[in-house]
Design an enzyme around this catalytic site. Structure first.
Site, PDB file in Angstrom:
ATOM      1  N   HIS A 128       1.940 -21.376  58.787  1.00  0.00           N
ATOM      2  CA  HIS A 128       2.173 -21.513  60.149  1.00  0.00           C
ATOM      3  C   HIS A 128       3.616 -22.156  60.290  1.00  0.00           C
ATOM      4  CE1 HIS A 128       0.407 -21.318  64.754  1.00  0.00           C
ATOM      5  NE2 HIS A 128       2.170 -21.594  64.529  1.00  0.00           N
ATOM      6  N   HIS A 183      -6.069 -13.509  57.649  1.00  0.00           N
ATOM      7  CA  HIS A 183      -5.728 -14.399  58.423  1.00  0.00           C
ATOM      8  C   HIS A 183      -7.076 -14.170  59.627  1.00  0.00           C
ATOM      9  CE1 HIS A 183      -2.886 -17.613  60.121  1.00  0.00           C
ATOM     10  NE2 HIS A 183      -4.528 -17.342  61.487  1.00  0.00           N
ATOM     11  N   ASP A 223      -4.994 -13.172  63.167  1.00  0.00           N
ATOM     12  CA  ASP A 223      -5.194 -14.299  63.146  1.00  0.00           C
ATOM     13  C   ASP A 223      -6.173 -14.123  64.895  1.00  0.00           C
ATOM     14  OD1 ASP A 223      -4.390 -17.170  64.401  1.00  0.00           O
ATOM     15  OD2 ASP A 223      -2.416 -16.676  65.244  1.00  0.00           O
ATOM     16  N   LYS A 269      -3.669 -24.484  53.998  1.00  0.00           N
ATOM     17  CA  LYS A 269      -3.394 -24.535  54.818  1.00  0.00           C
ATOM     18  C   LYS A 269      -2.423 -25.338  55.896  1.00  0.00           C
ATOM     19  CE  LYS A 269      -2.338 -21.404  58.610  1.00  0.00           C
ATOM     20  NZ  LYS A 269      -2.801 -21.203  59.963  1.00  0.00           N
ATOM     21  N   HIS A 271       0.981 -14.354  60.609  1.00  0.00           N
ATOM     22  CA  HIS A 271       0.952 -14.106  61.771  1.00  0.00           C
ATOM     23  C   HIS A 271       3.400 -14.142  62.486  1.00  0.00           C
ATOM     24  CE1 HIS A 271       1.187 -17.931  62.880  1.00  0.00           C
ATOM     25  NE2 HIS A 271      -0.215 -18.207  62.256  1.00  0.00           N
ATOM     26  N   HIS A 320      -9.692 -16.179  62.482  1.00  0.00           N
ATOM     27  CA  HIS A 320     -10.733 -17.711  62.630  1.00  0.00           C
ATOM     28  C   HIS A 320     -11.634 -17.612  63.502  1.00  0.00           C
ATOM     29  CE1 HIS A 320      -6.732 -19.962  62.872  1.00  0.00           C
ATOM     30  NE2 HIS A 320      -5.946 -18.621  63.251  1.00  0.00           N
TER      31      HIS A 320
HETATM   32  O1  DOR Z   1      -2.753 -18.465  68.948  1.00  0.00           O
HETATM   33  C1  DOR Z   1      -2.747 -18.930  67.971  1.00  0.00           C
HETATM   34  N1  DOR Z   1      -4.924 -19.278  67.545  1.00  0.00           N
HETATM   35  N2  DOR Z   1      -2.150 -19.924  66.821  1.00  0.00           N
HETATM   36  C2  DOR Z   1      -2.808 -19.989  66.120  1.00  0.00           C
HETATM   37  O2  DOR Z   1      -1.657 -20.919  65.363  1.00  0.00           O
HETATM   38  C3  DOR Z   1      -4.098 -21.120  65.954  1.00  0.00           C
HETATM   39  C4  DOR Z   1      -5.148 -19.406  66.942  1.00  0.00           C
HETATM   40  C5  DOR Z   1      -6.361 -20.449  67.611  1.00  0.00           C
HETATM   41  O3  DOR Z   1      -7.063 -21.579  66.290  1.00  0.00           O
HETATM   42  O4  DOR Z   1      -6.741 -20.690  68.353  1.00  0.00           O
HETATM   43 ZN    ZN Z   2      -3.844 -18.380  63.135  1.00  0.00          ZN
END
Ligand code: DOR
Ligand code: ZN
Length: 342
Positions: free
Chosen positions: A133, A13, A243, A96, A173, A15
Protein backbone atom coordinates in the site's frame (compact mmCIF):
# COMPACT_ATOMS: atom_id res chain seq x y z
CA UNK A 1 -27.40 -9.25 -28.55
CA UNK A 2 -23.68 -8.77 -28.11
CA UNK A 3 -21.93 -11.01 -25.61
CA UNK A 4 -18.33 -11.94 -24.82
CA UNK A 5 -16.92 -15.06 -23.21
CA UNK A 6 -13.96 -14.37 -20.94
CA UNK A 7 -11.90 -16.48 -18.55
CA UNK A 8 -13.23 -16.03 -15.02
CA UNK A 9 -11.53 -13.00 -13.43
CA UNK A 10 -8.56 -12.97 -11.08
CA UNK A 11 -9.23 -10.32 -8.45
CA UNK A 12 -5.77 -9.88 -7.02
CA UNK A 13 -6.69 -7.53 -4.18
CA UNK A 14 -9.87 -7.93 -2.17
CA UNK A 15 -11.13 -7.35 1.38
CA UNK A 16 -13.47 -10.08 2.59
CA UNK A 17 -13.65 -9.08 6.29
CA UNK A 18 -14.68 -11.55 9.00
CA UNK A 19 -17.75 -12.64 10.98
CA UNK A 20 -21.18 -11.89 9.58
CA UNK A 21 -19.86 -9.46 6.95
CA UNK A 22 -17.55 -12.19 5.60
CA UNK A 23 -20.53 -14.52 5.29
CA UNK A 24 -22.46 -11.87 3.42
CA UNK A 25 -19.87 -10.53 0.98
CA UNK A 26 -17.86 -13.64 0.08
CA UNK A 27 -20.65 -15.39 -1.87
CA UNK A 28 -21.23 -12.18 -3.86
CA UNK A 29 -17.73 -12.33 -5.37
CA UNK A 30 -18.63 -15.13 -7.77
CA UNK A 31 -21.65 -13.26 -9.04
CA UNK A 32 -19.33 -10.39 -9.89
CA UNK A 33 -17.31 -12.66 -12.16
CA UNK A 34 -14.15 -13.47 -10.18
CA UNK A 35 -12.98 -17.03 -9.58
CA UNK A 36 -9.78 -16.45 -7.65
CA UNK A 37 -8.99 -13.68 -5.18
CA UNK A 38 -5.96 -12.41 -3.29
CA UNK A 39 -7.28 -11.81 0.22
CA UNK A 40 -6.02 -8.82 2.21
CA UNK A 41 -4.98 -9.47 5.83
CA UNK A 42 -6.15 -6.23 7.48
CA UNK A 43 -8.66 -7.71 9.86
CA UNK A 44 -8.87 -6.54 13.46
CA UNK A 45 -6.63 -8.04 14.75
CA UNK A 46 -4.65 -8.43 11.52
CA UNK A 47 -3.50 -11.78 10.08
CA UNK A 48 0.03 -11.97 11.36
CA UNK A 49 1.08 -15.58 10.77
CA UNK A 50 0.52 -18.69 8.66
CA UNK A 51 -1.72 -20.38 11.17
CA UNK A 52 -4.09 -17.43 11.30
CA UNK A 53 -4.12 -17.16 7.52
CA UNK A 54 -5.00 -20.85 7.11
CA UNK A 55 -7.72 -20.46 9.71
CA UNK A 56 -9.09 -17.45 7.88
CA UNK A 57 -9.00 -19.37 4.60
CA UNK A 58 -11.14 -22.11 6.16
CA UNK A 59 -13.77 -19.56 7.18
CA UNK A 60 -13.81 -18.19 3.64
CA UNK A 61 -14.14 -21.67 2.16
CA UNK A 62 -17.09 -22.36 4.43
CA UNK A 63 -18.81 -19.18 3.28
CA UNK A 64 -18.13 -19.86 -0.43
CA UNK A 65 -16.50 -23.15 -1.43
CA UNK A 66 -16.50 -22.36 -5.15
CA UNK A 67 -13.84 -19.65 -5.08
CA UNK A 68 -10.08 -19.93 -4.84
CA UNK A 69 -8.43 -17.94 -2.05
CA UNK A 70 -4.84 -16.76 -2.20
CA UNK A 71 -3.79 -15.72 1.28
CA UNK A 72 -1.51 -12.94 2.53
CA UNK A 73 0.05 -11.96 5.85
CA UNK A 74 0.30 -8.46 7.30
CA UNK A 75 3.90 -7.22 7.38
CA UNK A 76 4.46 -7.01 11.12
CA UNK A 77 7.28 -7.02 13.69
CA UNK A 78 6.60 -10.61 14.76
CA UNK A 79 7.50 -12.00 11.34
CA UNK A 80 10.68 -14.06 11.30
CA UNK A 81 12.67 -15.74 8.55
CA UNK A 82 11.35 -19.09 9.85
CA UNK A 83 7.78 -17.84 9.62
CA UNK A 84 8.36 -16.71 6.02
CA UNK A 85 9.60 -20.21 5.15
CA UNK A 86 6.56 -21.70 6.84
CA UNK A 87 4.26 -19.31 4.97
CA UNK A 88 5.76 -20.31 1.63
CA UNK A 89 5.50 -24.03 2.48
CA UNK A 90 1.83 -23.55 3.28
CA UNK A 91 0.91 -21.75 0.10
CA UNK A 92 0.76 -18.19 1.41
CA UNK A 93 1.26 -15.99 -1.63
CA UNK A 94 2.16 -12.54 -0.38
CA UNK A 95 2.98 -10.22 2.49
CA UNK A 96 1.07 -6.95 2.58
CA UNK A 97 2.72 -3.82 3.84
CA UNK A 98 0.63 -0.90 4.98
CA UNK A 99 2.02 2.57 5.58
CA UNK A 100 3.42 2.39 9.03
CA UNK A 101 3.12 4.87 11.85
CA UNK A 102 0.28 6.88 10.39
CA UNK A 103 -0.62 8.17 13.83
CA UNK A 104 2.65 7.89 15.69
CA UNK A 105 6.18 8.13 14.40
CA UNK A 106 5.04 9.13 10.92
CA UNK A 107 8.38 10.79 10.10
CA UNK A 108 10.02 7.35 10.38
CA UNK A 109 7.74 5.71 7.86
CA UNK A 110 10.50 5.52 5.29
CA UNK A 111 13.18 3.98 7.52
CA UNK A 112 10.75 1.36 8.70
CA UNK A 113 11.12 -0.64 5.52
CA UNK A 114 14.78 -1.23 6.24
CA UNK A 115 14.08 -3.16 9.41
CA UNK A 116 12.26 -5.63 7.19
CA UNK A 117 15.15 -6.22 4.82
CA UNK A 118 15.98 -9.68 6.29
CA UNK A 119 12.31 -10.57 5.77
CA UNK A 120 12.37 -9.24 2.20
CA UNK A 121 15.54 -11.25 1.51
CA UNK A 122 13.83 -14.44 2.64
CA UNK A 123 10.67 -13.57 0.69
CA UNK A 124 12.81 -13.16 -2.41
CA UNK A 125 14.33 -16.59 -1.76
CA UNK A 126 10.95 -18.21 -1.16
CA UNK A 127 9.34 -16.46 -4.15
CA UNK A 128 6.72 -14.66 -2.03
CA UNK A 129 5.23 -11.41 -3.31
CA UNK A 130 5.49 -8.10 -1.47
CA UNK A 131 2.17 -6.26 -1.74
CA UNK A 132 2.55 -2.59 -1.02
CA UNK A 133 0.00 0.00 0.00
CA UNK A 134 2.02 2.91 -1.29
CA UNK A 135 1.11 6.08 0.56
CA UNK A 136 3.16 8.27 2.84
CA UNK A 137 1.48 9.45 6.02
CA UNK A 138 0.27 13.07 5.84
CA UNK A 139 2.95 15.48 7.00
CA UNK A 140 2.45 19.22 7.20
CA UNK A 141 6.15 20.15 7.13
CA UNK A 142 6.69 18.10 3.97
CA UNK A 143 3.40 19.22 2.40
CA UNK A 144 2.23 15.62 2.18
CA UNK A 145 -1.51 15.01 2.12
CA UNK A 146 -3.81 12.40 0.63
CA UNK A 147 -3.61 14.00 -2.84
CA UNK A 148 0.15 13.49 -3.18
CA UNK A 149 0.80 10.70 -0.65
CA UNK A 150 1.25 8.07 -3.38
CA UNK A 151 3.69 10.12 -5.40
CA UNK A 152 5.76 10.83 -2.27
CA UNK A 153 5.88 7.13 -1.53
CA UNK A 154 7.43 6.12 -4.85
CA UNK A 155 11.11 6.53 -3.86
CA UNK A 156 10.50 3.79 -1.25
CA UNK A 157 9.37 1.41 -3.96
CA UNK A 158 12.40 2.23 -6.08
CA UNK A 159 14.70 1.64 -3.14
CA UNK A 160 13.18 -1.75 -2.22
CA UNK A 161 13.30 -2.87 -5.85
CA UNK A 162 16.89 -1.72 -6.18
CA UNK A 163 17.90 -3.72 -3.10
CA UNK A 164 15.80 -6.79 -3.96
CA UNK A 165 15.65 -6.91 -7.75
CA UNK A 166 14.30 -10.47 -7.80
CA UNK A 167 11.61 -9.84 -5.19
CA UNK A 168 8.24 -9.63 -6.90
CA UNK A 169 6.49 -6.45 -5.77
CA UNK A 170 2.96 -5.23 -6.47
CA UNK A 171 2.17 -1.58 -5.87
CA UNK A 172 -1.50 -1.87 -5.01
CA UNK A 173 -4.44 0.16 -6.30
CA UNK A 174 -2.41 2.84 -8.03
CA UNK A 175 -4.04 6.21 -8.61
CA UNK A 176 -1.43 8.55 -10.06
CA UNK A 177 0.35 9.33 -13.31
CA UNK A 178 3.62 9.28 -11.38
CA UNK A 179 3.00 5.70 -10.24
CA UNK A 180 2.12 4.56 -13.77
CA UNK A 181 5.32 6.08 -15.10
CA UNK A 182 7.51 4.53 -12.43
CA UNK A 183 6.02 1.02 -12.72
CA UNK A 184 6.62 1.12 -16.48
CA UNK A 185 10.23 2.10 -15.88
CA UNK A 186 11.13 -0.49 -13.20
CA UNK A 187 12.15 -4.11 -13.85
CA UNK A 188 9.79 -6.95 -14.70
CA UNK A 189 9.50 -8.05 -11.05
CA UNK A 190 7.47 -4.90 -10.27
CA UNK A 191 3.81 -4.59 -11.23
CA UNK A 192 0.70 -2.71 -10.13
CA UNK A 193 -2.98 -3.37 -9.56
CA UNK A 194 -5.69 -1.01 -10.75
CA UNK A 195 -9.25 -0.97 -9.40
CA UNK A 196 -12.42 -0.53 -11.46
CA UNK A 197 -13.39 2.57 -9.50
CA UNK A 198 -10.08 4.36 -10.00
CA UNK A 199 -10.60 4.08 -13.77
CA UNK A 200 -13.80 6.00 -13.26
CA UNK A 201 -13.44 8.49 -10.40
CA UNK A 202 -11.53 11.72 -9.77
CA UNK A 203 -11.37 13.87 -6.64
CA UNK A 204 -14.62 15.59 -7.65
CA UNK A 205 -16.45 12.29 -7.30
CA UNK A 206 -15.50 11.50 -3.73
CA UNK A 207 -15.34 14.93 -2.06
CA UNK A 208 -18.74 15.03 -0.36
CA UNK A 209 -19.69 11.60 -1.73
CA UNK A 210 -18.75 9.12 0.94
CA UNK A 211 -19.53 5.98 -1.06
CA UNK A 212 -16.75 6.87 -3.50
CA UNK A 213 -14.27 7.61 -0.75
CA UNK A 214 -11.44 5.10 -0.48
CA UNK A 215 -7.69 5.08 0.14
CA UNK A 216 -5.72 5.94 -1.85
CA UNK A 217 -8.23 8.58 -2.94
CA UNK A 218 -8.99 9.12 -6.63
CA UNK A 219 -6.79 11.96 -7.90
CA UNK A 220 -6.85 14.49 -10.75
CA UNK A 221 -8.29 13.94 -14.24
CA UNK A 222 -4.73 13.73 -15.61
CA UNK A 223 -4.02 10.83 -13.23
CA UNK A 224 -7.17 8.96 -14.22
CA UNK A 225 -6.15 9.54 -17.83
CA UNK A 226 -2.77 7.90 -17.18
CA UNK A 227 -4.51 4.82 -15.72
CA UNK A 228 -6.84 4.64 -18.70
CA UNK A 229 -4.01 5.02 -21.17
CA UNK A 230 -1.92 2.25 -19.67
CA UNK A 231 -4.95 -0.07 -19.86
CA UNK A 232 -5.36 0.80 -23.52
CA UNK A 233 -1.70 0.06 -24.14
CA UNK A 234 -2.28 -3.50 -22.86
CA UNK A 235 0.79 -3.27 -20.64
CA UNK A 236 1.14 -6.58 -18.77
CA UNK A 237 2.54 -4.91 -15.62
CA UNK A 238 -0.92 -3.49 -14.83
CA UNK A 239 -3.72 -5.85 -13.84
CA UNK A 240 -6.93 -6.11 -11.86
CA UNK A 241 -7.10 -5.82 -8.10
CA UNK A 242 -10.55 -4.51 -7.20
CA UNK A 243 -9.71 -3.37 -3.66
CA UNK A 244 -13.37 -4.08 -2.99
CA UNK A 245 -13.61 -2.95 0.62
CA UNK A 246 -17.09 -3.32 2.13
CA UNK A 247 -18.13 -1.12 5.04
CA UNK A 248 -21.69 -1.05 6.34
CA UNK A 249 -23.87 1.87 5.32
CA UNK A 250 -23.93 3.26 8.85
CA UNK A 251 -20.14 3.54 8.77
CA UNK A 252 -20.05 5.11 5.29
CA UNK A 253 -22.88 7.60 5.80
CA UNK A 254 -21.19 9.08 8.76
CA UNK A 255 -19.48 12.38 9.55
CA UNK A 256 -16.21 10.43 9.58
CA UNK A 257 -16.69 7.93 6.77
CA UNK A 258 -14.73 4.67 6.53
CA UNK A 259 -12.58 4.42 3.40
CA UNK A 260 -13.54 1.74 0.91
CA UNK A 261 -15.63 1.08 -2.19
CA UNK A 262 -17.59 -2.17 -2.43
CA UNK A 263 -17.32 -3.50 -5.98
CA UNK A 264 -17.17 -7.31 -5.73
CA UNK A 265 -20.81 -8.02 -6.54
CA UNK A 266 -20.74 -6.46 -10.04
CA UNK A 267 -17.02 -6.23 -10.69
CA UNK A 268 -16.84 -7.53 -14.25
CA UNK A 269 -19.99 -5.66 -15.28
CA UNK A 270 -18.37 -2.41 -14.07
CA UNK A 271 -15.20 -3.21 -15.97
CA UNK A 272 -17.03 -4.13 -19.17
CA UNK A 273 -18.93 -0.84 -18.94
CA UNK A 274 -15.73 1.14 -18.39
CA UNK A 275 -13.63 -0.63 -21.03
CA UNK A 276 -16.50 -0.38 -23.54
CA UNK A 277 -16.79 3.36 -22.90
CA UNK A 278 -13.04 3.67 -23.40
CA UNK A 279 -13.33 1.68 -26.63
CA UNK A 280 -10.93 -0.99 -25.48
CA UNK A 281 -13.06 -4.02 -24.58
CA UNK A 282 -10.54 -6.21 -26.37
CA UNK A 283 -8.05 -5.45 -23.59
CA UNK A 284 -10.32 -6.57 -20.76
CA UNK A 285 -9.43 -10.27 -20.85
CA UNK A 286 -5.71 -9.70 -20.38
CA UNK A 287 -6.31 -7.10 -17.68
CA UNK A 288 -8.81 -9.11 -15.64
CA UNK A 289 -7.53 -12.66 -16.17
CA UNK A 290 -4.15 -13.12 -17.79
CA UNK A 291 -1.61 -10.48 -16.75
CA UNK A 292 -2.17 -11.03 -13.03
CA UNK A 293 -2.16 -14.79 -13.45
CA UNK A 294 1.20 -14.61 -15.21
CA UNK A 295 2.75 -12.26 -12.67
CA UNK A 296 1.61 -14.47 -9.76
CA UNK A 297 2.69 -17.60 -11.67
CA UNK A 298 -0.75 -19.18 -11.31
CA UNK A 299 -2.26 -21.96 -13.39
CA UNK A 300 -5.28 -20.98 -15.50
CA UNK A 301 -8.60 -21.73 -13.82
CA UNK A 302 -10.24 -23.04 -17.01
CA UNK A 303 -13.53 -21.45 -16.04
CA UNK A 304 -15.37 -18.87 -18.06
CA UNK A 305 -17.94 -16.13 -17.65
CA UNK A 306 -20.22 -14.44 -20.15
CA UNK A 307 -20.53 -10.68 -20.35
CA UNK A 308 -23.81 -9.66 -21.94
CA UNK A 309 -24.44 -6.26 -23.47
CA UNK A 310 -27.79 -5.73 -21.78
CA UNK A 311 -29.33 -3.16 -19.47
CA UNK A 312 -28.41 -3.85 -15.85
CA UNK A 313 -29.54 -1.83 -12.86
CA UNK A 314 -27.07 -1.92 -9.98
CA UNK A 315 -29.03 -2.36 -6.72
CA UNK A 316 -29.30 0.78 -4.62
CA UNK A 317 -28.31 -1.33 -1.60
CA UNK A 318 -27.96 -4.84 -0.22
CA UNK A 319 -29.78 -5.66 3.02
CA UNK A 320 -27.41 -7.28 5.49
CA UNK A 321 -30.05 -8.77 7.79
CA UNK A 322 -27.60 -10.44 10.17
CA UNK A 323 -26.11 -7.03 10.98
CA UNK A 324 -29.33 -5.01 10.68
CA UNK A 325 -27.61 -2.71 8.24
CA UNK A 326 -27.10 -2.19 4.50
CA UNK A 327 -24.20 -2.38 2.11
CA UNK A 328 -24.03 0.13 -0.74
CA UNK A 329 -22.32 -1.07 -3.91
CA UNK A 330 -20.31 1.09 -6.30
CA UNK A 331 -22.58 2.94 -8.78
CA UNK A 332 -25.59 2.15 -6.58
CA UNK A 333 -28.85 2.51 -8.49
CA UNK A 334 -27.12 3.23 -11.79
CA UNK A 335 -28.22 1.66 -15.04
CA UNK A 336 -25.32 0.18 -16.97
CA UNK A 337 -25.10 -1.73 -20.24
CA UNK A 338 -23.31 -4.89 -19.22
CA UNK A 339 -24.13 -7.83 -17.00
CA UNK A 340 -22.26 -10.96 -15.98
CA UNK A 341 -23.49 -14.50 -16.43
CA UNK A 342 -21.45 -16.92 -14.35
O1 DOR B 1 -10.18 2.30 0.88
C1 DOR B 1 -9.56 1.42 1.49
N1 DOR B 1 -10.20 0.49 2.21
N2 DOR B 1 -8.22 1.40 1.43
C2 DOR B 1 -7.49 0.56 2.20
O2 DOR B 1 -6.29 0.58 2.11
C3 DOR B 1 -8.15 -0.34 3.16
C4 DOR B 1 -9.52 -0.63 2.72
C5 DOR B 1 -10.32 -1.28 3.81
O3 DOR B 1 -9.87 -2.28 4.37
O4 DOR B 1 -11.42 -0.82 4.08
ZN1 ZN C 1 -7.05 -2.81 -0.07
Amino acid sequence: MRSIILPIAEDLHIHLRDGELLKFVTPLVKAGGAGRVLVMPNLKPYIENTEQALNYKQQLQLAEPDLEYLMTLYLNPNLTVTEIKKAAENGIIGIKSYPRGVTTNSENGLENYEIYYPIFAEMEKQNLVLNIHGEMPSNEAQNICIMNAEEHFLPNLERIHHNFPKLRIVLEHITSKAAVELIKKLGSTVAATITAHHLELTVDDWAGQNHNYCKPVAKYPVDRQALREVIKQGNSKFFLGSDSAPHLKSLKENACACAGVFSSSHLMAYLAEIFDKLNCLEYLENFSSRFGQDFYQLKPLNKYIKLINESNQIPSSFKVKSLSDDLIPFWAGKNINWKVEV
